[in-house]
Design a protein around this motif. Sequence first.
Motif, PDB file in Angstrom:
ATOM      1  N   UNK A 189      27.379  25.675 -65.083  1.00 47.82           N
ATOM      2  CA  UNK A 189      26.202  25.664 -65.925  1.00 47.82           C
ATOM      3  C   UNK A 189      25.919  27.097 -66.101  1.00 47.82           C
ATOM      4  N   UNK A 190      25.352  27.576 -67.220  1.00 48.35           N
ATOM      5  CA  UNK A 190      25.117  29.002 -67.314  1.00 48.35           C
ATOM      6  C   UNK A 190      23.465  29.030 -66.893  1.00 48.35           C
ATOM      7  N   UNK A 191      23.163  30.036 -66.689  1.00 48.21           N
ATOM      8  CA  UNK A 191      21.683  30.545 -66.318  1.00 48.21           C
ATOM      9  C   UNK A 191      20.750  30.018 -67.594  1.00 48.21           C
ATOM     10  N   UNK A 192      19.472  29.779 -67.153  1.00 46.48           N
ATOM     11  CA  UNK A 192      18.631  29.141 -67.946  1.00 46.48           C
ATOM     12  C   UNK A 192      17.489  29.900 -67.972  1.00 46.48           C
ATOM     13  N   UNK A 193      16.906  30.255 -69.319  1.00 40.38           N
ATOM     14  CA  UNK A 193      15.787  31.072 -69.365  1.00 40.38           C
ATOM     15  C   UNK A 193      14.555  30.254 -69.028  1.00 40.38           C
ATOM     16  N   UNK A 194      13.934  30.361 -68.170  1.00 40.78           N
ATOM     17  CA  UNK A 194      12.566  29.584 -67.726  1.00 40.78           C
ATOM     18  C   UNK A 194      11.370  30.458 -68.160  1.00 40.78           C
TER      19      UNK A 194
ATOM     20  N   UNK B   9      28.640  27.368 -58.792  1.00 41.22           N
ATOM     21  CA  UNK B   9      27.818  26.448 -58.244  1.00 41.22           C
ATOM     22  C   UNK B   9      27.326  25.439 -59.488  1.00 41.22           C
ATOM     23  N   UNK B  10      28.180  24.692 -60.002  1.00 41.94           N
ATOM     24  CA  UNK B  10      27.657  24.013 -61.406  1.00 41.94           C
ATOM     25  C   UNK B  10      26.798  22.883 -61.051  1.00 41.94           C
ATOM     26  N   UNK B  11      26.495  22.194 -59.812  1.00 40.06           N
ATOM     27  CA  UNK B  11      25.690  21.449 -59.557  1.00 40.06           C
ATOM     28  C   UNK B  11      24.198  22.042 -59.306  1.00 40.06           C
TER      29      UNK B  11
ATOM     30  N   UNK C 161      24.026  36.014 -51.455  1.00 33.12           N
ATOM     31  CA  UNK C 161      23.704  35.203 -51.968  1.00 33.12           C
ATOM     32  C   UNK C 161      24.180  33.643 -51.951  1.00 33.12           C
ATOM     33  N   UNK C 162      25.673  33.985 -51.550  1.00 34.80           N
ATOM     34  CA  UNK C 162      26.499  32.755 -51.180  1.00 34.80           C
ATOM     35  C   UNK C 162      26.128  32.205 -49.847  1.00 34.80           C
ATOM     36  N   UNK C 163      25.475  32.966 -49.062  1.00 30.60           N
ATOM     37  CA  UNK C 163      25.103  32.538 -47.630  1.00 30.60           C
ATOM     38  C   UNK C 163      23.794  31.536 -47.698  1.00 30.60           C
ATOM     39  N   UNK C 164      22.956  32.184 -48.637  1.00 28.96           N
ATOM     40  CA  UNK C 164      21.593  31.457 -48.913  1.00 28.96           C
ATOM     41  C   UNK C 164      21.981  30.246 -49.642  1.00 28.96           C
ATOM     42  N   UNK C 165      22.941  30.116 -50.458  1.00 25.40           N
ATOM     43  CA  UNK C 165      23.038  29.057 -51.114  1.00 25.40           C
ATOM     44  C   UNK C 165      23.572  27.985 -49.968  1.00 25.40           C
ATOM     45  N   UNK C 166      24.614  28.373 -49.184  1.00 26.90           N
ATOM     46  CA  UNK C 166      25.325  27.521 -48.097  1.00 26.90           C
ATOM     47  C   UNK C 166      23.915  26.857 -47.622  1.00 26.90           C
ATOM     48  N   UNK C 167      23.099  27.992 -46.908  1.00 22.54           N
ATOM     49  CA  UNK C 167      22.084  27.481 -46.054  1.00 22.54           C
ATOM     50  C   UNK C 167      21.243  26.469 -46.917  1.00 22.54           C
ATOM     51  N   UNK C 168      20.820  26.668 -48.096  1.00 17.92           N
ATOM     52  CA  UNK C 168      20.207  25.740 -48.961  1.00 17.92           C
ATOM     53  C   UNK C 168      20.718  24.433 -48.901  1.00 17.92           C
ATOM     54  N   UNK C 169      22.140  24.499 -49.216  1.00 21.76           N
ATOM     55  CA  UNK C 169      22.904  23.198 -49.382  1.00 21.76           C
ATOM     56  C   UNK C 169      22.845  22.488 -47.811  1.00 21.76           C
ATOM     57  N   UNK C 170      22.757  23.094 -46.707  1.00 19.47           N
ATOM     58  CA  UNK C 170      22.899  22.219 -45.661  1.00 19.47           C
ATOM     59  C   UNK C 170      21.147  22.010 -45.175  1.00 19.47           C
ATOM     60  N   UNK C 171      20.388  22.617 -45.726  1.00 25.30           N
ATOM     61  CA  UNK C 171      18.871  22.321 -45.216  1.00 25.30           C
ATOM     62  C   UNK C 171      18.384  20.943 -45.095  1.00 25.30           C
ATOM     63  N   UNK C 172      17.799  20.634 -44.058  1.00 27.91           N
ATOM     64  CA  UNK C 172      17.359  19.298 -43.795  1.00 27.91           C
ATOM     65  C   UNK C 172      16.108  18.953 -44.501  1.00 27.91           C
TER      66      UNK C 172
END
Length: 129
Positions: free
Chosen positions: A1-6, A47-49, A96-107
């Motif tokens: 998924x491409x980035x989205x302008x918010x 990270x298309x999800x 950024x990869x580490x932050x994403x990994x942390x966020x995926x694993x966040x309880x």
Amino acid sequence: MATVKLTKKNFKKTIEDNDFVIVDFWAPWCEPCVEFTPIFEAASEKNKDILFGMVDIEADTEIGEYFQVEKIPGLLIIREQAGIHTQIGQIGASALDEIIKWARDHDMSTVRDYYKREAKGEIKAAQEK
């Protein structure tokens, strides 16, 4: 998924409709922000999800003000409509990869419990006491 302008028009709906959102607060005059954009876009491709959204704080000042963005670049990690992490300052791809990994694993159980209690009216009652 491409980035989205918010923007002010789509920000709330984007957060409500997506379980995992990473928001990049930036401005066109901010050199570290502009340098980070390709890193952010590459992460969105890997990270298309996850929905990756960008808020230009110059064009959409209300969003920046609402989130009290005082320094950029800045990231906001949102899962299940709850902000779970903010990151201020320039970072590289590996960080950024580490932050994403942390966020995926966040309880997220505490957040889910809060939402359940809020739906039952328990949170409002507790706040009124």
